[in-house]
Design a protein around this motif. Structure first.
Motif, PDB file in Angstrom:
ATOM      1  N   GLY A 183      -1.284  20.042   7.086  1.00  0.00           N
ATOM      2  CA  GLY A 183      -0.499  18.858   7.406  1.00  0.00           C
ATOM      3  C   GLY A 183      -0.398  17.902   6.224  1.00  0.00           C
ATOM      4  N   LYS A 184       0.751  17.286   6.138  1.00  0.00           N
ATOM      5  CA  LYS A 184       0.999  16.302   5.091  1.00  0.00           C
ATOM      6  C   LYS A 184       1.512  15.019   5.714  1.00  0.00           C
ATOM      7  CE  LYS A 184       2.296  19.817   1.660  1.00  0.00           C
ATOM      8  NZ  LYS A 184       3.374  20.261   0.729  1.00  0.00           N
ATOM      9  N   ARG A 185       1.115  13.890   5.097  1.00  0.00           N
ATOM     10  CA  ARG A 185       1.617  12.599   5.566  1.00  0.00           C
ATOM     11  C   ARG A 185       1.694  11.629   4.390  1.00  0.00           C
ATOM     12  NH1 ARG A 185      -0.257   8.895  10.740  1.00  0.00           N
ATOM     13  NH2 ARG A 185       0.863   6.992  10.091  1.00  0.00           N
ATOM     14  N   TYR A 186       2.787  10.909   4.338  1.00  0.00           N
ATOM     15  CA  TYR A 186       3.018   9.924   3.292  1.00  0.00           C
ATOM     16  C   TYR A 186       3.304   8.572   3.955  1.00  0.00           C
ATOM     17  CZ  TYR A 186       3.528  14.066   0.384  1.00  0.00           C
ATOM     18  OH  TYR A 186       3.306  15.238  -0.247  1.00  0.00           O
ATOM     19  N   SER A 235       0.837  -1.196   0.000  1.00  0.00           N
ATOM     20  CA  SER A 235       0.000   0.000   0.000  1.00  0.00           C
ATOM     21  C   SER A 235       0.872   1.246   0.000  1.00  0.00           C
ATOM     22  CB  SER A 235      -0.932   0.020   1.214  1.00  0.00           C
ATOM     23  OG  SER A 235      -0.189   0.045   2.415  1.00  0.00           O
ATOM     24  N   ALA A 236       0.332   2.279  -0.604  1.00  0.00           N
ATOM     25  CA  ALA A 236       0.988   3.599  -0.590  1.00  0.00           C
ATOM     26  C   ALA A 236      -0.120   4.643  -0.530  1.00  0.00           C
ATOM     27  CB  ALA A 236       1.847   3.789  -1.831  1.00  0.00           C
ATOM     28  N   SER A 237       0.065   5.632   0.330  1.00  0.00           N
ATOM     29  CA  SER A 237      -0.972   6.651   0.485  1.00  0.00           C
ATOM     30  C   SER A 237      -0.345   8.001   0.803  1.00  0.00           C
ATOM     31  CB  SER A 237      -1.967   6.254   1.587  1.00  0.00           C
ATOM     32  OG  SER A 237      -1.320   6.212   2.840  1.00  0.00           O
ATOM     33  N   ALA A 238      -1.093   9.019   0.447  1.00  0.00           N
ATOM     34  CA  ALA A 238      -0.666  10.392   0.757  1.00  0.00           C
ATOM     35  C   ALA A 238      -1.876  11.148   1.286  1.00  0.00           C
ATOM     36  CB  ALA A 238      -0.100  11.074  -0.482  1.00  0.00           C
ATOM     37  N   THR A 239      -1.655  11.922   2.358  1.00  0.00           N
ATOM     38  CA  THR A 239      -2.757  12.662   2.981  1.00  0.00           C
ATOM     39  C   THR A 239      -2.331  14.114   3.159  1.00  0.00           C
ATOM     40  OG1 THR A 239      -3.469  10.686   4.173  1.00  0.00           O
ATOM     41  CG2 THR A 239      -4.312  12.803   4.949  1.00  0.00           C
ATOM     42  N   LYS A 240      -3.191  15.022   2.778  1.00  0.00           N
ATOM     43  CA  LYS A 240      -2.939  16.452   2.978  1.00  0.00           C
ATOM     44  C   LYS A 240      -4.200  17.060   3.549  1.00  0.00           C
ATOM     45  CE  LYS A 240      -1.182  20.554   0.598  1.00  0.00           C
ATOM     46  NZ  LYS A 240      -0.715  21.132  -0.700  1.00  0.00           N
ATOM     47  N   GLY A 256       5.873  -0.678   7.632  1.00  0.00           N
ATOM     48  CA  GLY A 256       6.075   0.295   6.576  1.00  0.00           C
ATOM     49  C   GLY A 256       6.867   1.482   7.045  1.00  0.00           C
ATOM     50  N   SER A 257       6.637   2.597   6.367  1.00  0.00           N
ATOM     51  CA  SER A 257       7.364   3.831   6.662  1.00  0.00           C
ATOM     52  C   SER A 257       6.403   4.996   6.491  1.00  0.00           C
ATOM     53  CB  SER A 257       8.558   3.987   5.710  1.00  0.00           C
ATOM     54  OG  SER A 257       9.253   5.188   5.970  1.00  0.00           O
ATOM     55  N   SER A 258       6.522   5.980   7.412  1.00  0.00           N
ATOM     56  CA  SER A 258       5.649   7.156   7.372  1.00  0.00           C
ATOM     57  C   SER A 258       6.498   8.409   7.524  1.00  0.00           C
ATOM     58  CB  SER A 258       4.614   7.100   8.502  1.00  0.00           C
ATOM     59  OG  SER A 258       3.805   5.942   8.395  1.00  0.00           O
ATOM     60  N   SER A 259       6.069   9.472   6.840  1.00  0.00           N
ATOM     61  CA  SER A 259       6.843  10.719   6.905  1.00  0.00           C
ATOM     62  C   SER A 259       5.941  11.880   6.515  1.00  0.00           C
ATOM     63  CB  SER A 259       8.051  10.646   5.955  1.00  0.00           C
ATOM     64  OG  SER A 259       8.709  11.902   5.894  1.00  0.00           O
ATOM     65  N   PRO A 260       6.174  13.065   7.115  1.00  0.00           N
ATOM     66  CA  PRO A 260       5.393  14.246   6.710  1.00  0.00           C
ATOM     67  C   PRO A 260       5.837  14.815   5.361  1.00  0.00           C
ATOM     68  CG  PRO A 260       6.977  14.845   8.381  1.00  0.00           C
ATOM     69  CD  PRO A 260       7.060  13.358   8.251  1.00  0.00           C
ATOM     70  N   SER A 261       6.931  14.302   4.832  1.00  0.00           N
ATOM     71  CA  SER A 261       7.403  14.781   3.528  1.00  0.00           C
ATOM     72  C   SER A 261       7.770  13.585   2.662  1.00  0.00           C
ATOM     73  CB  SER A 261       8.611  15.711   3.683  1.00  0.00           C
ATOM     74  OG  SER A 261       9.687  15.021   4.280  1.00  0.00           O
ATOM     75  N   LEU A 262       7.587  13.741   1.385  1.00  0.00           N
ATOM     76  CA  LEU A 262       7.837  12.628   0.475  1.00  0.00           C
ATOM     77  C   LEU A 262       9.310  12.266   0.428  1.00  0.00           C
ATOM     78  CD1 LEU A 262       6.593  10.699  -1.572  1.00  0.00           C
ATOM     79  CD2 LEU A 262       6.967  12.440  -3.352  1.00  0.00           C
ATOM     80  N   HIS A 263      10.209  13.253   0.461  1.00  0.00           N
ATOM     81  CA  HIS A 263      11.634  12.944   0.356  1.00  0.00           C
ATOM     82  C   HIS A 263      12.177  12.294   1.625  1.00  0.00           C
ATOM     83  CE1 HIS A 263      11.594  16.959   2.278  1.00  0.00           C
ATOM     84  NE2 HIS A 263      12.703  16.534   2.885  1.00  0.00           N
ATOM     85  N   SER A 315      16.041   7.423   8.135  1.00  0.00           N
ATOM     86  CA  SER A 315      16.186   6.664   9.371  1.00  0.00           C
ATOM     87  C   SER A 315      15.177   7.142  10.410  1.00  0.00           C
ATOM     88  CB  SER A 315      17.613   6.840   9.911  1.00  0.00           C
ATOM     89  OG  SER A 315      17.756   6.185  11.158  1.00  0.00           O
ATOM     90  N   GLY A 316      14.555   6.171  11.077  1.00  0.00           N
ATOM     91  CA  GLY A 316      13.591   6.487  12.109  1.00  0.00           C
ATOM     92  C   GLY A 316      12.175   6.659  11.609  1.00  0.00           C
ATOM     93  N   SER A 317      11.937   6.480  10.283  1.00  0.00           N
ATOM     94  CA  SER A 317      10.587   6.651   9.744  1.00  0.00           C
ATOM     95  C   SER A 317       9.787   5.345   9.721  1.00  0.00           C
ATOM     96  CB  SER A 317      10.656   7.230   8.324  1.00  0.00           C
ATOM     97  OG  SER A 317      11.319   6.320   7.455  1.00  0.00           O
ATOM     98  N   GLY A 318      10.409   4.251  10.134  1.00  0.00           N
ATOM     99  CA  GLY A 318       9.722   2.959  10.102  1.00  0.00           C
ATOM    100  C   GLY A 318       8.577   2.887  11.093  1.00  0.00           C
ATOM    101  N   SER A 319       7.539   2.108  10.708  1.00  0.00           N
ATOM    102  CA  SER A 319       6.378   1.927  11.584  1.00  0.00           C
ATOM    103  C   SER A 319       5.853   0.504  11.426  1.00  0.00           C
ATOM    104  CB  SER A 319       5.276   2.943  11.231  1.00  0.00           C
ATOM    105  OG  SER A 319       4.799   2.709   9.910  1.00  0.00           O
ATOM    106  N   TRP A 320       5.154   0.029  12.423  1.00  0.00           N
ATOM    107  CA  TRP A 320       4.509  -1.295  12.311  1.00  0.00           C
ATOM    108  C   TRP A 320       3.304  -1.340  13.232  1.00  0.00           C
ATOM    109  CZ3 TRP A 320       4.109  -4.298  16.711  1.00  0.00           C
ATOM    110  CH2 TRP A 320       4.991  -4.035  17.758  1.00  0.00           C
TER     111      TRP A 320
END
Length: 484
Positions: free
Chosen positions: A143-146, A122-127, A340-347, A352-357
């Protein structure tokens, strides 16, 4: 749901894998094949064996069973072989049976997929915009989240064998469908052979009727000429006319029956025959060879006949469904796992540290269902009892078919000989009466009666030979018939 960037998902996946490997039990009853509700041996027909005219055929020492004899080896008529091959390619009933296999296979694949986790990417983007009066800073916030990741959603840990039982039931249903296709193929081969020889018998009877009509037409013409000069009576003329028209009516009836037999054959092979009608009824020696199949024991039918094997697979499927119905009384445990991985910015999505489960087990325990589970269990048990009765009935039907074919084999050979003897006697009787008539000793009515009896005897011989041929085909089918 627990989320942590620092925790490792290894423990969650290890728990998922271990639980999946351990969930292999089943609550279905232990399957036991019902005993065959038939005698230990086929009827020996002791009365027929002891009779003077019994003709039980001796079986050659190297005789093969029906299941080991392919239809090309059993039916040696070249045109019949081509018709059977065309039927196997084009018959719509057989084509439907083959498609039923594909349908059952797809259903089994769908059901078996539930035994393994379904992995989704899955891949998602939220603004989202938050108004100033709602934000803590008093300013408008955008707010932004990827997010990207892999997830296993609602995977059932099959501790009580519900999924396994459903999978076993689907597998048995698939195998039953394949056996049904083989039974349909054997039945089609025998139906084509019977239709072919029926059409050939009608053709032979029609030829006899046509020859008889032509001979009687000549006799009627001569009688008419004699009546015109006073040498024959009007009674003789009408008697000859009746005999001639009777032969004509028989010929027309046989022509219609032959045409209908050809239509039946065309339906079976799925297309018009590629060649004109040809061939003949098999000789007595050929029928003897067809009938000389060792019958074996009733227990052999359990492994020979695909319709019995199909009935047993349906019984196994019903037995497995009981396990699924029993498991419905126990808790159902499901897991949803995601990494997966989550971040407020796409880049920064893979920084490091963006991993989630996440790890979300769920347990469902039936408390009150208004008797639904109990009714489902009762239904599955009743359906199993129906499948047992169907299995036993299939065995009994097979036993009777073989016994009938064996009884017919013991008698029809001698019946053909007896009917042929009647024909020979009628032919000799006609010659003698014709000689007596020529010498003024017998009446023309005696000769006409002898002609009528000879015609009936000739037709009866063809019918008896056809019956013996179709019985040999029935025996081949009843004993399990070869598929190649």
């Amino acid at each position: 749901m627990i989320n942590s960037a620092e925790a490792s998902p290894r423990g969650a996946f290890a728990a998922l894998l271990t639980a999946g490997l351990l969930s292999a039990c089943s609550m279905a009853p232990s399957y036991q094949r019902p005993s065959a509700p038939v005698a230990a041996s086929f009827p020996s027909d002791s009365a027929g064996a002891a009779a003077k005219n019994s003709v039980a055929l001796p079986l050659p020492a190297d005789a093969r069973s029906a299941v080991d004899t392919g239809w090309r080896d059993y039916f040696t008529d070249p045109r019949l072989q081509s018709l059977i091959a065309a039927a196997l390619d084009n018959n719509r009933d057989l084509r439907t049976a083959v498609l039923r296999i594909d349908e059952a296979r797809a259903q089994y694949d769908i059901q078996s997929a539930d035994r393994l986790p379904n992995l989704n990417a899955s891949a998602s983007a939220t603004k989202a915009k938050t108004p100033a009066f709602l934000s803590g800073s008093g300013q408008t916030v955008v707010g932004k989240r990827y997010d990207v990741g892999l997830s296993v959603t609602s995977f059932e840990l099959d501790f009580f064998g519900r999924v396994k039982s459903l999978n076993d039931a689907a597998l048995a249903a698939y195998l039953a469908t394949d056996e049904a296709r083989q039974a349909a193929q054997i039945a089609l081969v025998s139906q084509v052979a019977q239709a072919y020889y029926t059409e050939r018998a009608y053709a032979e009877q029609y030829a006899l009727a046509q020859q008889t009509y032509e001979a009687r037409a000549r006799t009627y013409k001569l009688t008419q000429q004699r009546a015109e000069v006073g040498a024959s009576s009007r009674l003789d003329l009408r008697s000859n006319e009746t005999l001639m028209e009777t032969a004509r009516a028989s010929a027309l009836t046989l022509a219609r029956q032959r045409a209908q037999a050809e239509n039946a054959l065309t339906l079976l092979i799925g297309q018009p025959p590629s060649s004109a009608a040809s061939g003949a009824m098999p000789s007595d020696a050929q029928i003897d060879a067809l009938s000389a199949l060792p019958e074996g024991l009733p227990s052999d039918l359990l492994v020979r006949r695909p319709d019995i094997r199909a009935a047993e697979q349906r019984l196994k499927s019903a037995n497995a469904n009981i396990g699924a119905a029993r498991a419905a009384f126990f808790p159902r445990i499901g897991l949803t796992v995601a990494v997966g991985s989550s971040s407020p910015s796409l880049h920064g999505l893979f920084d490091s540290g963006s991993g989630s489960w996440s790890f979300a087990p769920a347990l469902t325990l039936p408390i009150f269902d208004a008797g639904r589970n109990r009714a489902n269990l009762t239904l599955s048990e009743v359906r199993k009892n129906i499948a047992v009765a169907d299995y036993e009935k299939t065995i009994q039907t097979a036993f009777r078919e073989v016994a009938d074919a064996l009884a017919a084999r013991d008698y029809l050979g001698e019946q053909v000989n007896a009917q042929r003897a009647v024909q020979d006697a009628q032919a000799d009787r006609l010659k003698l009466l014709q000689l007596r008539f020529d010498n003024g000793v017998a009446s023309s009515l005696d000769v006409l009666d002898a002609q009528r009896e000879l015609f009936s005897a000739q037709q009866a011989v063809v019918q008896a030979r056809l019956l013996r041929t179709t019985t040999a085909i029935d025996l081949y089918r009843a004993l399990g018939g070869g598929l190649k």
